[in-house]
Design a protein around this motif. Structure first.
Motif, PDB file in Angstrom:
ATOM      1  N   VAL A   2       4.790   0.448 -21.221  1.00  0.00           N
ATOM      2  CA  VAL A   2       3.672  -0.472 -21.009  1.00  0.00           C
ATOM      3  C   VAL A   2       3.530  -0.640 -19.500  1.00  0.00           C
ATOM      4  N   ARG A   3       2.324  -0.419 -19.002  1.00  0.00           N
ATOM      5  CA  ARG A   3       2.166  -0.447 -17.560  1.00  0.00           C
ATOM      6  C   ARG A   3       1.004  -1.348 -17.177  1.00  0.00           C
ATOM      7  N   ASP A   4       1.226  -2.096 -16.128  1.00  0.00           N
ATOM      8  CA  ASP A   4       0.208  -2.973 -15.586  1.00  0.00           C
ATOM      9  C   ASP A   4      -0.897  -2.113 -14.983  1.00  0.00           C
TER      10      ASP A   4
ATOM     11  N   PRO B  33      12.265  -3.903 -17.951  1.00  0.00           N
ATOM     12  CA  PRO B  33      11.154  -4.278 -17.087  1.00  0.00           C
ATOM     13  C   PRO B  33      11.420  -3.789 -15.667  1.00  0.00           C
ATOM     14  N   GLN B  34      10.370  -3.432 -14.955  1.00  0.00           N
ATOM     15  CA  GLN B  34      10.570  -3.040 -13.561  1.00  0.00           C
ATOM     16  C   GLN B  34       9.397  -3.525 -12.723  1.00  0.00           C
ATOM     17  N   ALA B  35       9.713  -3.913 -11.492  1.00  0.00           N
ATOM     18  CA  ALA B  35       8.681  -4.313 -10.539  1.00  0.00           C
ATOM     19  C   ALA B  35       8.619  -3.233  -9.472  1.00  0.00           C
ATOM     20  N   GLU B  36       7.426  -3.028  -8.894  1.00  0.00           N
ATOM     21  CA  GLU B  36       7.289  -1.961  -7.915  1.00  0.00           C
ATOM     22  C   GLU B  36       6.548  -2.424  -6.684  1.00  0.00           C
ATOM     23  N   LYS B  37       6.860  -1.768  -5.600  1.00  0.00           N
ATOM     24  CA  LYS B  37       6.238  -2.160  -4.332  1.00  0.00           C
ATOM     25  C   LYS B  37       6.397  -1.002  -3.372  1.00  0.00           C
ATOM     26  N   ASN B  38       5.330  -0.693  -2.635  1.00  0.00           N
ATOM     27  CA  ASN B  38       5.456   0.351  -1.612  1.00  0.00           C
ATOM     28  C   ASN B  38       6.134  -0.240  -0.395  1.00  0.00           C
ATOM     29  N   SER B  39       7.194   0.414   0.046  1.00  0.00           N
ATOM     30  CA  SER B  39       7.964  -0.148   1.162  1.00  0.00           C
ATOM     31  C   SER B  39       8.313   0.933   2.155  1.00  0.00           C
ATOM     32  N   GLU B  40       8.790   0.459   3.274  1.00  0.00           N
ATOM     33  CA  GLU B  40       9.314   1.406   4.238  1.00  0.00           C
ATOM     34  C   GLU B  40      10.810   1.161   4.334  1.00  0.00           C
ATOM     35  N   ILE B  41      11.560   2.242   4.268  1.00  0.00           N
ATOM     36  CA  ILE B  41      13.017   2.102   4.333  1.00  0.00           C
ATOM     37  C   ILE B  41      13.511   2.809   5.586  1.00  0.00           C
ATOM     38  N   ARG B  42      14.414   2.128   6.301  1.00  0.00           N
ATOM     39  CA  ARG B  42      14.841   2.655   7.590  1.00  0.00           C
ATOM     40  C   ARG B  42      16.356   2.722   7.652  1.00  0.00           C
ATOM     41  N   TYR B  43      16.821   3.794   8.337  1.00  0.00           N
ATOM     42  CA  TYR B  43      18.246   3.887   8.655  1.00  0.00           C
ATOM     43  C   TYR B  43      18.331   4.548  10.016  1.00  0.00           C
ATOM     44  N   ALA B  44      19.062   3.944  10.909  1.00  0.00           N
ATOM     45  CA  ALA B  44      19.148   4.412  12.297  1.00  0.00           C
ATOM     46  C   ALA B  44      17.729   4.607  12.836  1.00  0.00           C
ATOM     47  N   ASP B  45      17.403   5.808  13.309  1.00  0.00           N
ATOM     48  CA  ASP B  45      16.070   5.979  13.867  1.00  0.00           C
ATOM     49  C   ASP B  45      15.110   6.644  12.884  1.00  0.00           C
ATOM     50  N   LYS B  46      15.549   6.763  11.642  1.00  0.00           N
ATOM     51  CA  LYS B  46      14.685   7.447  10.674  1.00  0.00           C
ATOM     52  C   LYS B  46      14.098   6.447   9.686  1.00  0.00           C
ATOM     53  N   SER B  47      12.917   6.820   9.147  1.00  0.00           N
ATOM     54  CA  SER B  47      12.333   5.947   8.133  1.00  0.00           C
ATOM     55  C   SER B  47      11.632   6.789   7.075  1.00  0.00           C
TER      56      SER B  47
ATOM     57  N   PHE C  60       5.175  -9.551  -2.703  1.00  0.00           N
ATOM     58  CA  PHE C  60       4.065  -8.617  -2.863  1.00  0.00           C
ATOM     59  C   PHE C  60       3.050  -8.862  -1.767  1.00  0.00           C
ATOM     60  N   ASP C  61       2.333  -7.791  -1.372  1.00  0.00           N
ATOM     61  CA  ASP C  61       1.301  -7.933  -0.354  1.00  0.00           C
ATOM     62  C   ASP C  61       0.196  -8.848  -0.862  1.00  0.00           C
ATOM     63  N   ASN C  62      -0.093  -8.698  -2.171  1.00  0.00           N
ATOM     64  CA  ASN C  62      -1.124  -9.524  -2.788  1.00  0.00           C
ATOM     65  C   ASN C  62      -0.445 -10.547  -3.687  1.00  0.00           C
ATOM     66  N   LYS C  63      -0.721 -11.814  -3.475  1.00  0.00           N
ATOM     67  CA  LYS C  63      -0.054 -12.877  -4.224  1.00  0.00           C
ATOM     68  C   LYS C  63      -0.395 -12.834  -5.715  1.00  0.00           C
ATOM     69  N   LEU C  64      -1.527 -12.159  -6.050  1.00  0.00           N
ATOM     70  CA  LEU C  64      -1.948 -12.131  -7.441  1.00  0.00           C
ATOM     71  C   LEU C  64      -1.256 -11.026  -8.254  1.00  0.00           C
ATOM     72  N   THR C  65      -0.515 -10.175  -7.564  1.00  0.00           N
ATOM     73  CA  THR C  65       0.134  -9.054  -8.245  1.00  0.00           C
ATOM     74  C   THR C  65       1.022  -9.557  -9.375  1.00  0.00           C
ATOM     75  N   SER C  66       0.975  -8.801 -10.505  1.00  0.00           N
ATOM     76  CA  SER C  66       1.778  -9.199 -11.666  1.00  0.00           C
ATOM     77  C   SER C  66       3.248  -9.132 -11.321  1.00  0.00           C
ATOM     78  N   GLU C  67       4.008  -9.970 -12.027  1.00  0.00           N
ATOM     79  CA  GLU C  67       5.438 -10.078 -11.771  1.00  0.00           C
ATOM     80  C   GLU C  67       6.146  -8.747 -12.058  1.00  0.00           C
ATOM     81  N   ILE C  68       5.656  -8.068 -13.108  1.00  0.00           N
ATOM     82  CA  ILE C  68       6.292  -6.832 -13.570  1.00  0.00           C
ATOM     83  C   ILE C  68       5.246  -5.722 -13.578  1.00  0.00           C
ATOM     84  N   LYS C  69       5.644  -4.507 -13.108  1.00  0.00           N
ATOM     85  CA  LYS C  69       4.695  -3.390 -13.088  1.00  0.00           C
ATOM     86  C   LYS C  69       4.752  -2.601 -14.396  1.00  0.00           C
ATOM     87  N   GLN C  70       5.950  -2.502 -14.936  1.00  0.00           N
ATOM     88  CA  GLN C  70       6.118  -1.631 -16.101  1.00  0.00           C
ATOM     89  C   GLN C  70       7.236  -2.139 -17.001  1.00  0.00           C
ATOM     90  N   ILE C  71       7.010  -2.013 -18.314  1.00  0.00           N
ATOM     91  CA  ILE C  71       8.092  -2.305 -19.259  1.00  0.00           C
ATOM     92  C   ILE C  71       8.324  -1.039 -20.079  1.00  0.00           C
TER      93      ILE C  71
END
Lengths: 236, 412
Positions: B63-65, B104-118, B225-236
């Motif tokens: 089930v997906r939002d 259930p899972q929530a999703e979000k596009n993020s940037e992940i960094r380690y040392a000088d790489k991202s 979430f970037d948007n406050k209206l985003t559903s709590e869960i993206k996928q079940i």
């Protein structure tokens, strides 16, 4: 009596027209006879040979071979007759060109269902009989005309047939080799074989002990030769 | 006449006329090769599809939002729907019969960094049930467990692609990475997953190797979430105990969620197994067509054999006459010529198998089309070539057998 033919006729259809080739033949041949069938072309001698050799069936009349009525046999039974009782020797040898002499001689035994070992043994024996033991592995193209005809004789002999049926056996050979083949036939006759020779050459027919002359599909004459006269001829 | 002799004569015939035999065989060679190649392409596609759906779980309902624009989101929220929620997952697990577990899972596009790489990644908040339901495996370290979840620990598990970008050859376990504005400890690394290159139903394609997993509780507590209206869960993801009940269970889930979401139609339901079945049905028709086209070339090859055999019979009329005179029955001649036709088609078939197998291997090596050679496809192609030999050899052989001995022996 080995062969008994009663009132045998054969008609051919040429389009709509019925052409009689044999018009009532009566003929008896005993075991170990040496018979020549002569006649001009169109006399019906080839037709008679085909019927004697079980290659063709008569239109009417009876053909008894060893008291068995051959005219009633079906195709498979005729094949078996040819295989067991008839040894063909043709003017043009009719060997299979891509096979060795030995394999050619083995062919009738293959169709007779003889096992490999026995086949080989009998074929070698037949080739030895005609004096070609050294040429067993040669193909027909590697042999002279006389040698090819000897292979053909070995192939005819290998099944110990009731009759040897030779159709102009010297027709494709020079006179010297022809003579050698006829001497071989003499020997085979002395060994107890029944030989029927179809020829139009008088000199060849004279080797036989009995000469049947066909004319217009009928027997014109049937002469038993005086054996003494033959001996005289052979030693001129 | 014995069989051995027939085979000998047939093989000698092949050898004596090498070039002619080869030309005769060409049709069969290409026919067999193309049947094998076609079937192996079909099998390759099937294997890929199965692998893809296995990643999604054949016993699962997803089930997906829905992806909604800001205006649409405002509209559905105004109509009282909260979008997918943890409560939805809880209710499904408690109420719907046959449900083994939910993830259930929530999703979000993020940037992940380690040392000088991202790396741009999808941050996914999950519960420990996730790994059980989706058959995910950790390559190194551990996956998100109960302890991480209960204590909202700041830990993460990295996808293979992320590891490659950030760490190259270093061991990431125990290292601290920065995701958005949070520092998390790497506790595990995922096994590399097949690229998810196609859109499956409502699931958009993406590279699963770029995912970063954190405990769902940590996700909600530490990230916004970037948007406050985003559903709590993206996928079940719902695991059902019996794959026969997938459609019925999905219907029940839809009923419950429709009620909870006030019929706002802001979620979609995907049943991977049903999609797989449907895709397979389509592919079967497609494969059948491919196979049939290849089979036509086999039949054309058979006609080639018949053509040559007809000429051979003519050419060997005298041989047939001789064989008949020395005692061959019709059936002997018949079986001799059928054997020759079959010898041609079997030889062509064997060469065709080799050509087909190398063709399939070549295709998968040189292109990105995946192929899979199955024993059954070789048997089908080869068996078909033998049948072609027998059926197209039959008529010439019958002609040969029916020649009259007296006529054929005098044939020049």
């Amino acid at each position: 009596m080995l062969i008994e033919i009663k009132n045998l006729t054969k008609d051919y259809l040429m389009g709509e027209v019925k052409v009689p080739a044999l018009k009532g033949i009566d003929l008896k041949i005993k075991k170990n006879e040496y018979v020549a069938i002569m006649g001009p072309s169109g006399s019906g001698k080839s037709t008679l040979m085909n019927i004697l050799g079980c290659l063709d069936t008569p239109t009417s009349g009876q053909y008894l071979f060893n008291k068995m009525d051959v005219s009633q046999l079906n195709d498979d039974e005729l094949s078996a007759m040819r295989n067991r009782e008839i040894g063909f020797i043709f003017q043009s040898f009719n060997l299979l060109p891509r096979m060795s002499s030995l394999h050619n001689v083995e062919m009738p035994l293959i169709y007779a269902g003889v096992n490999k070992y026995e086949r080989r043994k009998q074929s070698v024996k037949a080739l030895e009989r005609v004096g070609l033991a050294e040429r067993m592995m040669h193909k027909p193209a590697e042999l002279s005309g006389g040698q090819r005809q000897r292979v053909a004789v070995a192939r005819a002999l290998v099944t110990n047939p009731g009759i040897l049926l030779a159709d102009e056996p010297t027709g494709a050979l020079d006179s010297k080799t022809g003579l050698e083949i006829m001497q071989l036939f003499d020997e085979l006759h002395h060994e107890g074989n029944t030989i029927i020779l179809i020829t139009h050459e008088k000199e060849i027919a004279e080797y036989a002990h009995r000469t049947i002359l066909l004319k217009d599909g009928m027997i014109f004459s049937d002469l038993q030769k005086n054996l003494n006269s033959k001996i005289e001829k052979q030693t001129p | 006449m014995d069989f051995e002799e027939n085979i000998k004569v047939a093989i000698r015939g092949l050898i004596d006329h090498k070039f002619r035999s080869f030309l005769t065989m060409l049709g069969i060679i290409f026919g067999v090769a193309s049947v094998i190649a076609m079937l192996s392409i079909g099998e390759g596609a099937k294997r890929q599809a199965i692998a893809k759906y296995q990643d999604l779980g054949v016993n699962n309902i997803i089930v997906r939002d829905k992806e909604l624009s800001n205006e649409e989101l405002e509209e559905v929220r105004a109509k009282f729907s909260l979008g997918l929620s943890l409560n939805d997952a809880y209710v499904i697990k408690e109420i719907v019969p046959g449900v083994v577990d939910v993830a259930p899972q929530a999703e979000k596009n993020s940037e992940i960094r380690y040392a000088d790489k991202s790396s741009k990644s999808t941050l996914i908040g999950i519960t420990p049930s996730f790994i059980k339901i989706l058959n995910y495996e950790a390559d190194k370290g551990t996956f998100i467990n109960e302890d991480h979840s209960e204590r909202n620990l700041k830990v993460c598990v990295l996808g293979a692609g992320v590891v490659k970008t950030l760490f190259q050859n270093q061991d990431p376990i125990g290292k601290m990475v920065k995701i958005d504005d949070q520092w998390l400890e790497v506790v595990g690394v995922m096994k590399a997953k097949a690229l998810f290159t196609e859109t499956v139903g409502e699931l958009a394609s993406r590279d699963l190797n770029n995912d970063v997993y954190v405990p769902l509780s940590t996700f909600h507590k530490r990230f916004e979430f970037d948007n406050k209206l985003t559903s709590e869960i993206k996928q079940i993801t719902i695991k059902v105990d019996n794959s026969d009940q997938l459609v019925e269970t999905a219907g029940l889930v839809r009923g419950i969620l429709d009620r909870h979401h006030y019929n706002n139609d802001d979620f979609s339901i995907v049943i991977p197994f049903e999609l797989l079945k449907q895709e397979e049905k389509e592919r079967r028709i497609y494969n059948f067509l491919l196979g049939a086209i290849a089979a036509i070339s086999l039949i054309v090859g058979g006609i080639g054999i018949m053509n040559i055999m007809m000429a051979t019979v003519m050419e060997r009329t005298r041989e047939i006459g001789i064989r008949r005179a020395i005692g061959a029955r019709k059936s002997d001649i018949m079986s001799q010529f059928v054997t020759e036709a079959v010898a041609i088609s079997i030889t062509g078939g064997i060469i065709g198998v080799f050509l087909g197998v190398s063709l399939s291997l070549g295709i998968s090596l040189l292109t990105d089309v995946s192929t899979l050679i199955r024993v059954y496809s070789i048997i089908i192609a080869f068996g078909f070539s033998v049948i072609v030999g027998i059926s197209f050899g039959y008529l010439p052989a019958k002609n040969a057998a029916n020649l009259k001995p007296i006529e054929s022996i005098r044939y020049e």
